[in-house]
Write a protein that holds these residues in place. Structure first.
Motif, short mmCIF file in Angstrom:
data_model
loop_
_atom_site.label_atom_id
_atom_site.label_comp_id
_atom_site.label_asym_id
_atom_site.label_seq_id
_atom_site.Cartn_x
_atom_site.Cartn_y
_atom_site.Cartn_z
N THR A 193 -49.46 -39.93 -11.56
CA THR A 193 -48.03 -40.20 -11.75
C THR A 193 -47.17 -39.47 -10.73
O THR A 193 -46.20 -40.03 -10.20
N PHE A 194 -47.51 -38.21 -10.44
CA PHE A 194 -46.67 -37.40 -9.55
C PHE A 194 -47.29 -37.24 -8.16
O PHE A 194 -47.14 -36.21 -7.52
N GLU A 195 -47.95 -38.29 -7.69
CA GLU A 195 -48.54 -38.27 -6.35
C GLU A 195 -47.49 -37.93 -5.30
O GLU A 195 -46.38 -38.46 -5.30
N GLU A 210 -42.58 -23.34 -1.47
CA GLU A 210 -42.04 -22.16 -2.16
C GLU A 210 -40.78 -22.49 -2.94
O GLU A 210 -40.51 -21.89 -3.98
N ALA A 211 -40.00 -23.45 -2.45
CA ALA A 211 -38.72 -23.77 -3.08
C ALA A 211 -38.86 -24.70 -4.28
O ALA A 211 -37.90 -24.85 -5.06
N ASP A 212 -40.01 -25.32 -4.48
CA ASP A 212 -40.18 -26.30 -5.56
C ASP A 212 -41.49 -26.03 -6.28
O ASP A 212 -42.57 -26.36 -5.79
N ALA A 213 -41.40 -25.45 -7.46
CA ALA A 213 -42.60 -25.09 -8.22
C ALA A 213 -43.44 -26.31 -8.56
O ALA A 213 -44.67 -26.20 -8.72
N ASN A 214 -42.82 -27.48 -8.68
CA ASN A 214 -43.59 -28.69 -9.01
C ASN A 214 -44.60 -29.03 -7.91
O ASN A 214 -45.64 -29.65 -8.19
N GLN A 215 -44.30 -28.66 -6.69
CA GLN A 215 -45.21 -28.95 -5.58
C GLN A 215 -46.40 -28.00 -5.53
O GLN A 215 -47.25 -28.11 -4.64
#
Length: 284
Positions: A193-195, A210-215
């Motif tokens: 889903t989050f490809e 570093e700026a986006d924990a989802n990544q």
């Protein structure tokens, strides 16, 4: 289906629609499935209504299970090998089993399908004519740096697997070895889903992660652009050879070539080859 055969069956890496009709037919028809994690694979088999019995085969029991599987093959059974996701044996257990089965005279048949590293490479925009898969880099920092330094001059596209809890450590080690300008593609959660498939210079990409924990969640393939090939006709000049010769009087080939390259703003590999030739001429 061939009798007494081991099938290497690829399963989806995320999207269940990626399983092939041949894979389903094989898993339904064999007498036994060897799975890396039977609890994990049970969910996949249940989804497709497959009730074939499973044995666990993982890093810690592979050699012992290989003997049991060869015995079952000798009794005429067809057996399938699957991993948790994707193509078996790609950074997963199984090569001891395959070798044992082949040495015992039984056929090994691949049933191709999803593979995270090939899926990532095809969508990366990096050269695909020559590439090298390095698997997971070591967990300890010094060993990790040594592994990366060993491929620093490789001109092929370099590919790595990485887990979420070590992602930033590996990216920072890459920054130390390859510098901020080398281009890298991060492929995350492929077919799920989050490809995400995102490419940038190493310096910029680390800031983005570093700026986006989802990544920093999920499973990763890291694809690094290869080093620039050395220009044709790149022989060292007289001054460069003089510097290298002076340094070789006091230092080892490795130390002298690295320092000469730094002093002369040249390629370490080129100075190293010249240093080896000098030492050979001197009879050392």
């Amino acid at each position: 289906m061939t009798a007494a055969c081991l099938y290497i069956v690829s399963t989806p890496i995320g999207n269940l629609g990626d399983i092939s009709a041949r894979a389903l037919e094989t898993l339904q028809s064999v007498e036994l499935i060897a799975a890396e994690d039977t609890r994990h694979s049970a969910r996949l088999l249940q989804h497709f209504g497959i009730t074939t019995p499973m044995w666990a085969l993982h890093d810690h029991n592979e050699r012992a299970q290989a003997d049991r599987i060869v015995q079952r093959l000798s009794e005429g059974a067809n057996i399938a090998l699957i991993s948790d996701a994707g193509t078996p044996l790609i950074s997963d257990p199984g090569f001891h089993l395959v070798r044992a089965v082949r040495n015992a005279g039984f056929q090994v048949v691949p049933v191709p399908g999803a593979c995270a590293l090939i899926a990532a490479l095809s969508a990366s925009g990096l050269p695909t004519d020559r590439f090298a898969f390095e698997g997971f880099v070591p967990a300890k920092n010094q060993a990790r740096l040594q592994r990366l330094q060993a491929v620093a001059e490789d001109t092929r596209t370099l590919m790595f697997y990485e887990s979420p809890h070590r992602l930033l450590e590996t990216l920072r080690a890459m920054l130390d070895v390859f510098g901020p300008d080398r281009y890298l593609v991060l492929a995350r959660e492929l077919t799920k889903t989050f490809e995400t498939i995102h490419g940038d210079s190493l310096g910029n990409l680390i800031e983005w992660v570093e700026a986006d924990a989802n990544q920093r969640k999920g499973e990763f393939v890291l694809l690094l652009q290869g080093a620039e090939p050395e220009a044709e006709g790149g022989d060292l000049g007289a001054e460069e050879l003089r510097v290298l010769s002076l340094l070789l009087e006091e230092l080892s080939v490795k130390q002298a070539s690295a320092l000469a390259a730094k002093i002369c703003s040249g390629k370490k590999k080129q100075f190293y080859q010249a240093a080896l030739a000098m030492r050979a001429d001197d009879g050392n």
